[in-house]
Design a protein around this motif. Structure first.
Motif, PDB file in Angstrom:
ATOM      1  N   VAL A 173       0.956  -1.272  -0.253  1.00 33.51           N
ATOM      2  CA  VAL A 173       0.099  -0.034   0.035  1.00 33.51           C
ATOM      3  C   VAL A 173       1.022   1.418   0.076  1.00 33.51           C
ATOM      4  CG1 VAL A 173      -1.848   1.324   1.390  1.00 33.51           C
ATOM      5  CG2 VAL A 173      -1.825  -1.111   1.234  1.00 33.51           C
ATOM      6  N   TRP A 174       1.760   1.188   0.824  1.00 34.31           N
ATOM      7  CA  TRP A 174       2.822   2.240   0.879  1.00 34.31           C
ATOM      8  C   TRP A 174       3.538   2.590  -0.450  1.00 34.31           C
ATOM      9  CZ3 TRP A 174       3.840   6.619   3.797  1.00 34.31           C
ATOM     10  CH2 TRP A 174       5.146   7.157   3.567  1.00 34.31           C
ATOM     11  N   ASN A 175       3.975   1.612  -1.111  1.00 38.58           N
ATOM     12  CA  ASN A 175       4.816   1.197  -2.287  1.00 38.58           C
ATOM     13  C   ASN A 175       3.878   1.947  -3.379  1.00 38.58           C
ATOM     14  OD1 ASN A 175       6.923   0.237  -1.139  1.00 38.58           O
ATOM     15  ND2 ASN A 175       6.676  -1.706  -1.744  1.00 38.58           N
ATOM     16  N   LYS A 176       2.751   1.410  -3.416  1.00 44.15           N
ATOM     17  CA  LYS A 176       1.879   1.986  -4.723  1.00 44.15           C
ATOM     18  C   LYS A 176       1.222   3.298  -4.405  1.00 44.15           C
ATOM     19  CE  LYS A 176      -1.973   0.394  -7.620  1.00 44.15           C
ATOM     20  NZ  LYS A 176      -2.596  -0.662  -8.075  1.00 44.15           N
ATOM     21  N   TRP A 177       0.847   3.702  -2.951  1.00 47.18           N
ATOM     22  CA  TRP A 177      -0.136   5.029  -2.912  1.00 47.18           C
ATOM     23  C   TRP A 177       0.677   5.937  -2.369  1.00 47.18           C
ATOM     24  CZ3 TRP A 177      -3.904   5.485  -5.886  1.00 47.18           C
ATOM     25  CH2 TRP A 177      -4.704   4.176  -6.401  1.00 47.18           C
ATOM     26  N   LEU A 183      -6.528   9.854   1.427  1.00 49.29           N
ATOM     27  CA  LEU A 183      -6.183  10.007  -0.024  1.00 49.29           C
ATOM     28  C   LEU A 183      -7.206  10.089  -0.962  1.00 49.29           C
ATOM     29  CD1 LEU A 183      -3.190   9.622  -1.372  1.00 49.29           C
ATOM     30  CD2 LEU A 183      -4.278   7.420  -2.137  1.00 49.29           C
ATOM     31  N   LEU A 184      -8.230   9.201  -0.894  1.00 46.09           N
ATOM     32  CA  LEU A 184      -9.361   9.178  -1.782  1.00 46.09           C
ATOM     33  C   LEU A 184     -10.075  10.286  -1.666  1.00 46.09           C
ATOM     34  CD1 LEU A 184     -10.269   5.402  -1.356  1.00 46.09           C
ATOM     35  CD2 LEU A 184      -9.028   6.342  -3.214  1.00 46.09           C
ATOM     36  N   ALA A 185     -10.535  10.865  -0.674  1.00 49.15           N
ATOM     37  CA  ALA A 185     -11.095  11.975  -0.401  1.00 49.15           C
ATOM     38  C   ALA A 185     -10.298  13.365  -1.363  1.00 49.15           C
ATOM     39  CB  ALA A 185     -11.256  12.372   0.983  1.00 49.15           C
ATOM     40  N   LEU A 186      -9.110  13.358  -1.131  1.00 47.24           N
ATOM     41  CA  LEU A 186      -8.386  14.421  -1.756  1.00 47.24           C
ATOM     42  C   LEU A 186      -8.290  14.218  -3.210  1.00 47.24           C
ATOM     43  CD1 LEU A 186      -5.513  14.895   0.691  1.00 47.24           C
ATOM     44  CD2 LEU A 186      -7.029  16.519   0.173  1.00 47.24           C
ATOM     45  N   MET A 187      -7.779  12.993  -3.805  1.00 43.82           N
ATOM     46  CA  MET A 187      -7.496  12.856  -5.212  1.00 43.82           C
ATOM     47  C   MET A 187      -9.026  12.195  -6.002  1.00 43.82           C
ATOM     48  SD  MET A 187      -5.898   9.178  -5.397  1.00 43.82           S
ATOM     49  CE  MET A 187      -6.731   8.023  -6.314  1.00 43.82           C
ATOM     50  N   GLY A 188      -9.861  11.940  -5.133  1.00 47.67           N
ATOM     51  CA  GLY A 188     -11.219  11.538  -6.003  1.00 47.67           C
ATOM     52  C   GLY A 188     -11.321  10.111  -6.147  1.00 47.67           C
ATOM     53  N   ASP A 189     -12.504   9.630  -6.317  1.00 44.25           N
ATOM     54  CA  ASP A 189     -12.610   8.325  -6.529  1.00 44.25           C
ATOM     55  C   ASP A 189     -13.916   8.200  -7.354  1.00 44.25           C
ATOM     56  OD1 ASP A 189     -12.596   5.417  -6.919  1.00 44.25           O
ATOM     57  OD2 ASP A 189     -12.894   5.182  -4.557  1.00 44.25           O
ATOM     58  N   SER A 190     -13.710   7.960  -8.908  1.00 37.80           N
ATOM     59  CA  SER A 190     -15.037   7.971  -9.463  1.00 37.80           C
ATOM     60  C   SER A 190     -15.915   6.670  -9.058  1.00 37.80           C
ATOM     61  CB  SER A 190     -14.396   7.737 -10.902  1.00 37.80           C
ATOM     62  OG  SER A 190     -13.753   6.732 -11.197  1.00 37.80           O
TER      63      SER A 190
END
Length: 128
Positions: free
Chosen positions: A70-74, A84-91
């Protein structure tokens, strides 16, 4: 295979998976949970005893997402995934995110501030 099926018409599948995972995540060293899903929301459940097998990745049958992956990918710890999802969005969940903020910038902001709440509180200082 002896697998039980659970469903409830009043709840979404990811909510049921999260509830059952929390129920099994007792801290006992011999209890491990594997979630098979491509839902990024469920990455917040990952810890030393819970891993997610990402069914979206087709390099192998599944991409094993543990805390390190999770750390490596995100670029965040699993408990930071909702922010993270709140900031970048999640369609997939109709979350618009913050305009101009993608995964990389969202991860950097969370790395600097720790939480979405702290980012909002320090909004005037972020980026200086």
């Amino acid at each position: 295979m002896g697998l039980q099926c659970r469903e409830d018409p009043d709840f979404e599948a990811d909510d049921l998976i999260a509830s059952y995972t929390r129920g099994f995540d007792t801290g006992e060293k011999d209890v491990f949970v594997k979630i098979i899903s491509s839902d990024k929301d469920l990455l917040e459940l990952v810890n030393g005893q819970v891993e997610l097998l990402d069914s979206r990745d087709h390099q192998s049958p599944f991409l094993r997402m543990d805390v390190a992956e999770v750390w490596n990918k995100w670029g965040v710890r699993p408990h930071q995934m909702p922010d993270l999802l709140a900031l970048m969005g999640d369609s997939a969940d109709n979350i618009p995110g913050v305009p101009g903020i993608g995964a990389k910038r969202a991860g950097a902001l969370l790395g600097h501030c720790g939480t979405l709440k702290a980012i909002v509180q320090q909004a005037q200082d972020v980026g200086k």
